[in-house]
Design a protein around this motif. Structure first.
Motif, PDB file in Angstrom:
ATOM      1  N   THR A  89       0.853  -1.186   0.000  1.00  0.00           N
ATOM      2  CA  THR A  89       0.000   0.000   0.000  1.00  0.00           C
ATOM      3  C   THR A  89       0.887   1.232   0.000  1.00  0.00           C
ATOM      4  N   GLN A  90       0.597   2.196  -0.846  1.00  0.00           N
ATOM      5  CA  GLN A  90       1.334   3.460  -0.800  1.00  0.00           C
ATOM      6  C   GLN A  90       0.778   4.283   0.357  1.00  0.00           C
ATOM      7  N   ILE A  91       1.659   4.738   1.245  1.00  0.00           N
ATOM      8  CA  ILE A  91       1.201   5.441   2.441  1.00  0.00           C
ATOM      9  C   ILE A  91       1.673   6.889   2.509  1.00  0.00           C
ATOM     10  N   GLY A  92       2.467   7.339   1.550  1.00  0.00           N
ATOM     11  CA  GLY A  92       2.881   8.737   1.586  1.00  0.00           C
ATOM     12  C   GLY A  92       3.747   9.090   0.401  1.00  0.00           C
ATOM     13  N   THR A  93       3.726  10.364   0.003  1.00  0.00           N
ATOM     14  CA  THR A  93       4.578  10.870  -1.073  1.00  0.00           C
ATOM     15  C   THR A  93       5.134  12.228  -0.680  1.00  0.00           C
ATOM     16  N   ALA A  94       6.323  12.527  -1.179  1.00  0.00           N
ATOM     17  CA  ALA A  94       6.932  13.843  -0.996  1.00  0.00           C
ATOM     18  C   ALA A  94       7.855  14.081  -2.176  1.00  0.00           C
ATOM     19  N   GLY A  95       7.362  14.821  -3.167  1.00  0.00           N
ATOM     20  CA  GLY A  95       8.151  15.052  -4.360  1.00  0.00           C
ATOM     21  C   GLY A  95       8.405  13.751  -5.104  1.00  0.00           C
ATOM     22  N   ASP A  96       9.695  13.436  -5.289  1.00  0.00           N
ATOM     23  CA  ASP A  96      10.104  12.235  -6.015  1.00  0.00           C
ATOM     24  C   ASP A  96      10.219  11.025  -5.092  1.00  0.00           C
ATOM     25  N   THR A  97       9.831  11.193  -3.827  1.00  0.00           N
ATOM     26  CA  THR A  97       9.941  10.109  -2.852  1.00  0.00           C
ATOM     27  C   THR A  97       8.567   9.563  -2.507  1.00  0.00           C
ATOM     28  N   ARG A  98       8.474   8.231  -2.502  1.00  0.00           N
ATOM     29  CA  ARG A  98       7.226   7.565  -2.153  1.00  0.00           C
ATOM     30  C   ARG A  98       7.506   6.548  -1.061  1.00  0.00           C
ATOM     31  N   ARG A  99       6.552   6.389  -0.156  1.00  0.00           N
ATOM     32  CA  ARG A  99       6.703   5.419   0.925  1.00  0.00           C
ATOM     33  C   ARG A  99       5.593   4.388   0.832  1.00  0.00           C
ATOM     34  N   TYR A 100       6.001   3.122   0.976  1.00  0.00           N
ATOM     35  CA  TYR A 100       5.062   2.012   0.871  1.00  0.00           C
ATOM     36  C   TYR A 100       5.123   1.155   2.133  1.00  0.00           C
ATOM     37  N   GLN A 101       3.983   0.576   2.474  1.00  0.00           N
ATOM     38  CA  GLN A 101       3.919  -0.454   3.501  1.00  0.00           C
ATOM     39  C   GLN A 101       3.627  -1.770   2.786  1.00  0.00           C
ATOM     40  N   ALA A 102       4.478  -2.775   3.025  1.00  0.00           N
ATOM     41  CA  ALA A 102       4.350  -4.041   2.308  1.00  0.00           C
ATOM     42  C   ALA A 102       4.283  -5.205   3.288  1.00  0.00           C
ATOM     43  N   VAL A 103       3.432  -6.158   2.985  1.00  0.00           N
ATOM     44  CA  VAL A 103       3.310  -7.371   3.785  1.00  0.00           C
ATOM     45  C   VAL A 103       4.224  -8.430   3.180  1.00  0.00           C
ATOM     46  N   PRO A 104       5.193  -8.959   3.941  1.00  0.00           N
ATOM     47  CA  PRO A 104       6.080  -9.983   3.380  1.00  0.00           C
ATOM     48  C   PRO A 104       5.324 -11.266   3.074  1.00  0.00           C
ATOM     49  N   ALA A 105       5.668 -11.885   1.957  1.00  0.00           N
ATOM     50  CA  ALA A 105       5.025 -13.140   1.562  1.00  0.00           C
ATOM     51  C   ALA A 105       5.755 -14.351   2.122  1.00  0.00           C
ATOM     52  N   LEU A 106       7.006 -14.170   2.558  1.00  0.00           N
ATOM     53  CA  LEU A 106       7.841 -15.286   2.990  1.00  0.00           C
ATOM     54  C   LEU A 106       8.423 -15.021   4.370  1.00  0.00           C
ATOM     55  N   SER A 107       8.631 -16.069   5.126  1.00  0.00           N
ATOM     56  CA  SER A 107       9.456 -15.954   6.320  1.00  0.00           C
ATOM     57  C   SER A 107      10.909 -15.843   5.867  1.00  0.00           C
ATOM     58  N   PHE A 108      11.792 -15.396   6.768  1.00  0.00           N
ATOM     59  CA  PHE A 108      13.195 -15.312   6.382  1.00  0.00           C
ATOM     60  C   PHE A 108      13.778 -16.697   6.134  1.00  0.00           C
ATOM     61  N   GLU A 109      13.254 -17.700   6.796  1.00  0.00           N
ATOM     62  CA  GLU A 109      13.706 -19.067   6.541  1.00  0.00           C
ATOM     63  C   GLU A 109      13.400 -19.455   5.099  1.00  0.00           C
ATOM     64  N   GLU A 110      12.186 -19.152   4.642  1.00  0.00           N
ATOM     65  CA  GLU A 110      11.810 -19.434   3.262  1.00  0.00           C
ATOM     66  C   GLU A 110      12.590 -18.543   2.296  1.00  0.00           C
ATOM     67  N   GLN A 111      12.826 -17.292   2.692  1.00  0.00           N
ATOM     68  CA  GLN A 111      13.490 -16.332   1.814  1.00  0.00           C
ATOM     69  C   GLN A 111      14.958 -16.693   1.585  1.00  0.00           C
ATOM     70  N   LEU A 112      15.640 -17.073   2.659  1.00  0.00           N
ATOM     71  CA  LEU A 112      17.089 -17.253   2.586  1.00  0.00           C
ATOM     72  C   LEU A 112      17.539 -18.713   2.571  1.00  0.00           C
ATOM     73  N   GLY A 113      16.606 -19.629   2.827  1.00  0.00           N
ATOM     74  CA  GLY A 113      16.988 -21.028   2.973  1.00  0.00           C
ATOM     75  C   GLY A 113      17.688 -21.630   1.780  1.00  0.00           C
ATOM     76  N   GLY A 114      17.374 -21.138   0.579  1.00  0.00           N
ATOM     77  CA  GLY A 114      18.014 -21.689  -0.602  1.00  0.00           C
ATOM     78  C   GLY A 114      19.422 -21.191  -0.835  1.00  0.00           C
ATOM     79  N   GLN A 115      19.831 -20.127  -0.118  1.00  0.00           N
ATOM     80  CA  GLN A 115      21.152 -19.534  -0.373  1.00  0.00           C
ATOM     81  C   GLN A 115      22.059 -19.550   0.846  1.00  0.00           C
ATOM     82  N   ILE A 116      21.484 -19.520   2.040  1.00  0.00           N
ATOM     83  CA  ILE A 116      22.286 -19.497   3.261  1.00  0.00           C
ATOM     84  C   ILE A 116      22.087 -20.805   4.018  1.00  0.00           C
ATOM     85  N   ASP A 117      23.180 -21.520   4.258  1.00  0.00           N
ATOM     86  CA  ASP A 117      23.104 -22.823   4.925  1.00  0.00           C
ATOM     87  C   ASP A 117      22.907 -22.690   6.429  1.00  0.00           C
TER      88      ASP A 117
END
Length: 249
Positions: A89-117
């Motif tokens: 969701t976009q929650i704010g703008t200021a000129g060329d800057t925009r701020r978003y709030q995002a819900v992560p789809a993955l846990s960090f285990e799911e996110q990094l498990g394939g690359q970090i042992d």
């Protein structure tokens, strides 16, 4: 979420109120394309992306993403297509800057498990005397600035990432040492700014085109444009941006 994966959320990114005095300030890069939002930065390289976490949302904190540059359409399309973003969701703008709030789809285990042992090793980092104050997302990882209680705390942190990804230290100083504007720039960004300035790229009218400066540096015009934008964003954040009112939450 495993204890180790959850630790990456908690370690360094969540302020420890009891730790008031830090001994070292470090600026470094972690090259790991599995880290959150790296795909977004790679898709929209002309944008500068700063990530922070909102901790009042349980064990999987929301992403607060501040984007400067890049078209709104390109950035939001990249957020929509990112595998690690469930919704945003976009929650704010200021000129060329925009701020978003995002819900992560993955846990960090799911996110990094394939690359970090060593995901369990993240649990030890959660107890380190360190605070990571800023995360800038790049096309191949994160650029961070953090405070560490002592050399041992920094060594524990850097050693983990050296074992599990690629860690590059940019700057390490005592917290009492003043930092002048521009010290947060990488060597390549400094070189790009200096060359562009000396060739007259910033003059009105311009004496050197982007292509001419890129040829002098032996890089592509798109790579030069990205370096200059990131360097300019860093300088703005260090100087005039501190005087602006905050974006609305």
């Amino acid at each position: 979420m495993s204890a180790g994966a959850d630790a990456l959320f908690r370690q360094g990114l969540q302020p420890r109120k009891e730790q008031q005095c830090m001994g070292l300030i470090a600026e470094f890069q972690i090259h790991c394309d599995a880290l959150p939002l790296v795909s977004v930065a790679a898709t929209v390289p002309e944008a500068s992306i700063v990530l922070s976490l909102q901790y009042n949302h349980g064990r999987r904190p929301l992403f607060i993403v501040t984007v400067t540059g890049g078209t709104e359409q390109a950035v939001e399309r990249a957020l929509t297509n990112a595998d690690d973003i469930q919704e945003w969701t976009q929650i704010g703008t200021a000129g060329d800057t925009r701020r978003y709030q995002a819900v992560p789809a993955l846990s960090f285990e799911e996110q990094l498990g394939g690359q970090i042992d060593d995901l369990d090793g993240l649990e030890a980092l959660a107890t380190a005397d360190a605070i990571i104050e800023q995360i800038t997302v790049t096309a191949d990882g994160w650029e961070q600035m953090g405070w560490f209680a002592d050399r041992a705390a920094f060594t524990d942190f850097s050693s983990f990432w050296q074992r599990n990804a690629e860690f590059r230290l940019e700057r390490l100083t005592r917290d009492a040492e003043p930092k002048s504007p521009g010290n947060g720039l990488t060597d390549r960004q400094l070189e790009a700014l200096r060359t562009a300035y000396e060739m007259g790229h910033f003059e009105i009218p311009r004496r050197a085109s982007l292509d001419a400066v890129a040829t002098e540096l032996d890089i592509s015009a798109s790579s030069l444009s990205e370096r200059l934008r990131r360097a300019q964003t860093q300088l703005i954040q260090e100087t005039v941006a501190t005087l602006w009112p905050p974006l609305p939450e």
